[in-house]
Design an enzyme around this catalytic site. Sequence first.
Site, short mmCIF file in Angstrom:
data_model
loop_
_atom_site.label_atom_id
_atom_site.label_comp_id
_atom_site.label_asym_id
_atom_site.label_seq_id
_atom_site.Cartn_x
_atom_site.Cartn_y
_atom_site.Cartn_z
N CYS A 113 32.22 32.64 6.66
CA CYS A 113 32.00 33.14 8.03
C CYS A 113 32.90 34.35 8.32
O CYS A 113 32.72 35.40 7.74
CB CYS A 113 32.23 32.00 9.01
SG CYS A 113 31.50 32.25 10.62
N HIS A 114 33.87 34.24 9.25
CA HIS A 114 34.82 35.31 9.51
C HIS A 114 36.08 35.16 8.64
O HIS A 114 36.99 35.99 8.73
CB HIS A 114 35.24 35.34 10.98
CG HIS A 114 34.15 35.74 11.94
ND1 HIS A 114 33.19 34.87 12.37
CD2 HIS A 114 33.86 36.93 12.53
CE1 HIS A 114 32.37 35.50 13.20
NE2 HIS A 114 32.75 36.75 13.32
#
Lengths: 185, 185
Positions: free
Chosen positions: B111-112
């Site tokens: 994801c991030h």
Amino acid sequence: MTTLSGKHIAFLATDGVEESELSKPWEALKEAGAKVTLVSLEKGEIQAEKDNEKTRTFPVDDLVGEVKVEDFDALVLPGGLQNPDTLRSDKNAVAFVKGFFKAGKPVSAICHGPWLLAEADVLEGRKVTSYKSIRTDMLNAGARWTDEAVVVDGNLVTSRCPDDLPAFCEKTIEQVAKANQRKVA
Amino acid sequence: MTTLSGKHIAFLATDGVEESELSKPWEALKEAGAKVTLVSLEKGEIQAEKDNEKTRTFPVDDLVGEVKVEDFDALVLPGGLQNPDTLRSDKNAVAFVKGFFKAGKPVSAICHGPWLLAEADVLEGRKVTSYKSIRTDMLNAGARWTDEAVVVDGNLVTSRCPDDLPAFCEKTIEQVAKANQRKVA
């Protein structure tokens, strides 16, 4: 006294915007005589935050897919984390930002707002600042990063965080006023 | 059946971590026989989120300034927005990530989470994926970005979002198991 009478400023923001980074430049520009418009992704209201806690909401005036760069004299990009993270995934939002650079119109971005500048690919060779955590993203996008309260490079004004808002608002008003003078000249 | 018995996995995270991206790989690795340790910036608990809303907390086991890469066999970097944004500003956290790459140990980021890889400057020429909003940051950091549920490049496993967790956990377990075999061989 600087007057921005007749100038129309777009604020581009969505949920997760840092409240003061929207409200303070909004009030400062309005007080200087400008018309201010909140441009966002959806109708209704956007949710602001302060230090990752939800605060107040702001009513959306226009949708980014339905406005044109020509309708405005300058653009302000507030920060917050979720706000630019969402906007940079929207192709209309990114095209809107890019349009202000193509037109040479003033753009002011603060905190995490400059992520949108990386996304719009307008940072090559530019002197900027930003929130410290995205310094590497700014450098990797070709910018020259510096740790100052406010940095002005051509049409671009950038600042680091809410503490820098007085300098950010002052330089933003100056840039919009200068753009005005250039038009009149 | 894959067994990770004797392997010790570090999870590096702080407030704002996406709950499932911490809990799911944590459970999967534990179930496969590994010892799992939550490494963070401060003692106490960290606050998890789901889609930008606070959910549960997780107890911190060790501080990033007090552990060594040699104590672990692999590293997992969950996402969430605030989590990697905070970690990438901490020099111990960035050095910890870099250390796993120097040692050639498995690193999995989702994801991030891959923002930390950009900060650690370990993405040059690497094939990765990530949450779509940080694609440009990955490309600008020298990575080759691809839109797949899971990407394995050498010691590095990356995924896009919580929906990819089954594939992310499977490949992470595979990589840790392979590293095990390499050590035995």
